[in-house]
Design an enzyme around this catalytic site. Structure first.
Site, short mmCIF file in Angstrom:
data_model
loop_
_atom_site.label_atom_id
_atom_site.label_comp_id
_atom_site.label_asym_id
_atom_site.label_seq_id
_atom_site.Cartn_x
_atom_site.Cartn_y
_atom_site.Cartn_z
N LYS A 60 0.92 -1.52 -0.23
CA LYS A 60 0.04 -0.05 -0.12
C LYS A 60 0.82 1.44 0.21
O LYS A 60 0.75 2.64 -0.43
CB LYS A 60 -0.61 0.10 1.13
CG LYS A 60 -2.28 -0.99 1.40
CD LYS A 60 -2.89 -1.29 2.07
CE LYS A 60 -4.39 -2.25 2.27
NZ LYS A 60 -5.36 -1.63 3.51
N GLY A 121 -4.32 2.01 18.21
CA GLY A 121 -3.23 1.42 17.61
C GLY A 121 -2.92 2.48 16.54
O GLY A 121 -4.32 3.03 15.93
N GLY A 123 -0.47 2.36 13.12
CA GLY A 123 -0.31 1.53 12.11
C GLY A 123 -1.22 2.62 11.13
O GLY A 123 -1.85 3.18 11.01
N ASN A 145 -1.62 4.57 21.63
CA ASN A 145 -0.86 2.46 20.69
C ASN A 145 -0.11 2.86 21.68
O ASN A 145 0.79 3.22 22.86
CB ASN A 145 -0.15 3.61 19.66
CG ASN A 145 0.29 2.19 18.07
OD1 ASN A 145 -0.20 1.48 18.19
ND2 ASN A 145 1.96 2.37 18.17
#
Ligand code: ATR
Length: 266
Positions: A60, A121, A123, A145
């Site tokens: 990606k 999270g 990411g 996170n």
């Protein structure tokens, strides 16, 4: 669809179902590209008549860099999951993950206007959904996170509605929507946050999906959250967004989601 690995990808089945449903003549295959060979694989795809594709892990970010032009939501995500070639030959990179999440939350009946969203999270999965959540009208987004610096880095790329912290320093606020964007569920674990953050939670959502509820969703349910959902609906909805970009037709998500859910229970 380009990925590595691609073995368990549901995308070909989803897009073929959309094509059948909308009577579009579409060929959609999963292509295993070498981890360091995405650009070459894409060029080969175009040389053999490829017009557009989805991109998944781990390509990606490299697809984002390869595109000649990226949409705002792809720039916010710093990642591309949908590629297509414009009439003038330019390669455009878009990201439909966040729109897919928003569509799924709406399907589930979540109220997004004014919502207080806690994302666990920091990411790629988290970064991709913040912009579309803000556009959908949520009031605030807090990114928590395990590694604090990553949460602060992501939050700093957005406006003042977005903040960041470690798991132990999550502000005490009535979070109405709690989204797990960590990969902890892949290892059967969950982000280590205090149960009190779920006290106003109307919907707990895990971006992962599987045959069983994730550890995070089971914990949320045990903690009294009434509505839990995994990321299968997001997967189908982001695919529907990509299909719309390529074909100009919005396919119906529910029949395909039902079919996938049935297949996964077999
Ligand atoms: P993706 O692009 O799919 O989001 P990633 O960039 O590898 O994947 O990020 C994985 C996320 O899951 C990170 O936020 C990671 O936390 P760290 O930045 O602290 O590594 C988080 N994560 C993975 N396993 C976890 C666990 N057991 N508990 C909490 N967070 C976890």
């Amino acid at each position: 669809m380009f990925g590595n690995p691609i073995g368990h990808s549901k995308s070909p089945m989803i897009h073929r179902s959309f094509a059948e449903q909308t009577q579009q003549d579409l060929s959609y295959e999963a292509i295993l590209a070498p981890v360091d060979g995405f650009a070459e694989a894409w060029q080969q795809f175009v040389a053999t008549g490829g017009k557009g594709a989805n991109v998944t892990v781990p390509f990606k970010e490299v697809a984002f860099r390869l595109a000649d032009h990226c949409t705002l939501r792809a720039m916010q995500a710093q990642a591309v999951n949908t590629l297509y070639i414009e009439e003038d030959g330019r390669l455009v990179g878009d990201n439909t993950d966040g729109a897919g999440l928003v569509a799924d939350l709406i399907r589930l009946g979540a109220s997004l206007e004014g919502a207080k969203v806690l994302i666990l999270g920091a990411g790629g999965a988290c970064r991709g959904v913040i912009g579309p959540l803000l556009t959908a009208g949520v009031a605030v987004v807090h990114v928590a996170n395990r590694s604090v610096d990553k949460a602060l880095l992501v939050a700093g790329d957005f406006n003042a509605q977005v903040s960041g912290s470690g798991f132990a320093d999550i502000p005490k606020q009535p979070w109405t929507l709690v989204i797990n964007a960590t990969s902890a569920g892949l290892h059967g674990s969950r982000p280590d946050i205090d149960e009190s953050h779920l006290s106003h939670c109307e919907l707990a959502y895990d971006m992962l999906y599987g045959t069983e509820p994730t550890a995070f969703l089971m914990w949320a349910q045990q903690s009294g959250v009434k509505c839990i959902a995994d990321g299968l609906g997001m997967l189908v909805s982001q695919a529907a967004e990509s299909f719309q970009i390529w074909r100009g037709i919005t396919p119906a998500v529910t029949p395909v989601l039902n079919k996938l859910q049935e297949l996964m229970q077999q």
